[in-house]
Design a protein around this motif. Structure first.
Motif, PDB file in Angstrom:
ATOM      1  N   ILE A  17      -2.013  -6.484 -37.257  1.00 28.76           N
ATOM      2  CA  ILE A  17      -1.227  -6.533 -36.023  1.00 28.76           C
ATOM      3  C   ILE A  17      -0.160  -7.620 -36.134  1.00 28.76           C
ATOM      4  O   ILE A  17       0.990  -7.423 -35.751  1.00 28.76           O
ATOM      5  CB  ILE A  17      -2.142  -6.748 -34.801  1.00 28.76           C
ATOM      6  CG1 ILE A  17      -3.069  -5.543 -34.629  1.00 28.76           C
ATOM      7  CG2 ILE A  17      -1.325  -7.002 -33.537  1.00 28.76           C
ATOM      8  CD1 ILE A  17      -4.187  -5.737 -33.626  1.00 28.76           C
ATOM      9  N   GLY A  18      -0.553  -8.766 -36.676  1.00 31.63           N
ATOM     10  CA  GLY A  18       0.399  -9.861 -36.866  1.00 31.63           C
ATOM     11  C   GLY A  18       1.539  -9.485 -37.789  1.00 31.63           C
ATOM     12  O   GLY A  18       2.694  -9.820 -37.525  1.00 31.63           O
ATOM     13  N   VAL A  19       1.241  -8.780 -38.860  1.00 37.93           N
ATOM     14  CA  VAL A  19       2.284  -8.345 -39.793  1.00 37.93           C
ATOM     15  C   VAL A  19       3.223  -7.362 -39.102  1.00 37.93           C
ATOM     16  O   VAL A  19       4.444  -7.451 -39.247  1.00 37.93           O
ATOM     17  CB  VAL A  19       1.655  -7.725 -41.064  1.00 37.93           C
ATOM     18  CG1 VAL A  19       2.702  -7.024 -41.910  1.00 37.93           C
ATOM     19  CG2 VAL A  19       0.940  -8.802 -41.873  1.00 37.93           C
ATOM     20  N   MET A  20       2.664  -6.428 -38.333  1.00 41.49           N
ATOM     21  CA  MET A  20       3.508  -5.466 -37.613  1.00 41.49           C
ATOM     22  C   MET A  20       4.399  -6.173 -36.595  1.00 41.49           C
ATOM     23  O   MET A  20       5.584  -5.877 -36.487  1.00 41.49           O
ATOM     24  CB  MET A  20       2.646  -4.404 -36.918  1.00 41.49           C
ATOM     25  CG  MET A  20       2.032  -3.407 -37.873  1.00 41.49           C
ATOM     26  SD  MET A  20       1.204  -2.010 -37.074  1.00 41.49           S
ATOM     27  CE  MET A  20       0.073  -2.799 -35.973  1.00 41.49           C
ATOM     28  N   LEU A  21       3.832  -7.114 -35.849  1.00 43.89           N
ATOM     29  CA  LEU A  21       4.622  -7.869 -34.875  1.00 43.89           C
ATOM     30  C   LEU A  21       5.734  -8.653 -35.557  1.00 43.89           C
ATOM     31  O   LEU A  21       6.848  -8.729 -35.051  1.00 43.89           O
ATOM     32  CB  LEU A  21       3.723  -8.824 -34.089  1.00 43.89           C
ATOM     33  CG  LEU A  21       2.788  -8.207 -33.064  1.00 43.89           C
ATOM     34  CD1 LEU A  21       1.863  -9.278 -32.488  1.00 43.89           C
ATOM     35  CD2 LEU A  21       3.572  -7.540 -31.957  1.00 43.89           C
ATOM     36  N   HIS A  22       5.415  -9.230 -36.693  1.00 47.21           N
ATOM     37  CA  HIS A  22       6.400 -10.003 -37.440  1.00 47.21           C
ATOM     38  C   HIS A  22       7.568  -9.111 -37.857  1.00 47.21           C
ATOM     39  O   HIS A  22       8.731  -9.518 -37.778  1.00 47.21           O
ATOM     40  CB  HIS A  22       5.734 -10.641 -38.651  1.00 47.21           C
ATOM     41  CG  HIS A  22       6.346 -11.925 -39.096  1.00 47.21           C
ATOM     42  ND1 HIS A  22       7.114 -12.733 -38.287  1.00 47.21           N
ATOM     43  CD2 HIS A  22       6.302 -12.557 -40.297  1.00 47.21           C
ATOM     44  CE1 HIS A  22       7.499 -13.787 -38.958  1.00 47.21           C
ATOM     45  NE2 HIS A  22       7.026 -13.702 -40.174  1.00 47.21           N
ATOM     46  N   GLY A  23       7.253  -7.906 -38.295  1.00 44.83           N
ATOM     47  CA  GLY A  23       8.295  -6.954 -38.672  1.00 44.83           C
ATOM     48  C   GLY A  23       9.169  -6.568 -37.500  1.00 44.83           C
ATOM     49  O   GLY A  23      10.396  -6.490 -37.622  1.00 44.83           O
TER      50      GLY A  23
END
Length: 132
Positions: A119-125
């Motif tokens: 989720i953090g990686v997706m939000l970062h993107g």
């Protein structure tokens, strides 16, 4: 302390970001358990242990990528495979521990944080895309 100096600044930055996201989402998860009347100490310990394993898994992956970029393609692929296998074993051992000691760890609370780095990686993107 020499070990910390050898960690690439990007690995540090991204690992701290993911650790923060994991902790925030774990706190929200704990709050949901509380609101649903299902919170107890096993939820707390399961969530904390799951959050630690999730953040550690991401950090170890970052260290592996840092080392892999210094190697030739064949050695880099092999290093990544070994790292992925080792991190998978770490997660499976964690799941086995959480499942084996239900008096100490709520299994659902322990497992959910393992999803939070994604989720953090997706939000970062999404955040990066909006900035551009």
């Amino acid at each position: 302390m020499d070990f910390i100096k050898k960690i690439d600044p990007t690995v540090k930055k991204e690992s701290l970001y993911i650790a923060a996201v994991v902790m925030i989402l774990t706190a929200l998860m704990e709050a949901v358990f509380l609101v649903l009347g299902r919170w107890d100490m096993t939820v707390l310990w399961g969530g904390l242990l799951g959050a630690f394993v999730a953040a550690m898994n991401f950090f170890l992956m970052g260290l592996t990528v840092q080392k892999a970029v210094e190697k030739d393609e064949k050695d880099a692929k092999q290093l990544m495979k070994v790292s992925q296998s080792g991190r998978l074993v770490m997660q499976l051992a964690f799941v086995a521990l959480a499942a084996a000691i239900p008096a100490a760890f709520n299994l659902l609370a322990a497992l959910l944080p393992l999803l939070f780095p994604r989720i953090g990686v997706m939000l970062h993107g999404v955040i990066r895309k909006e900035k551009n």
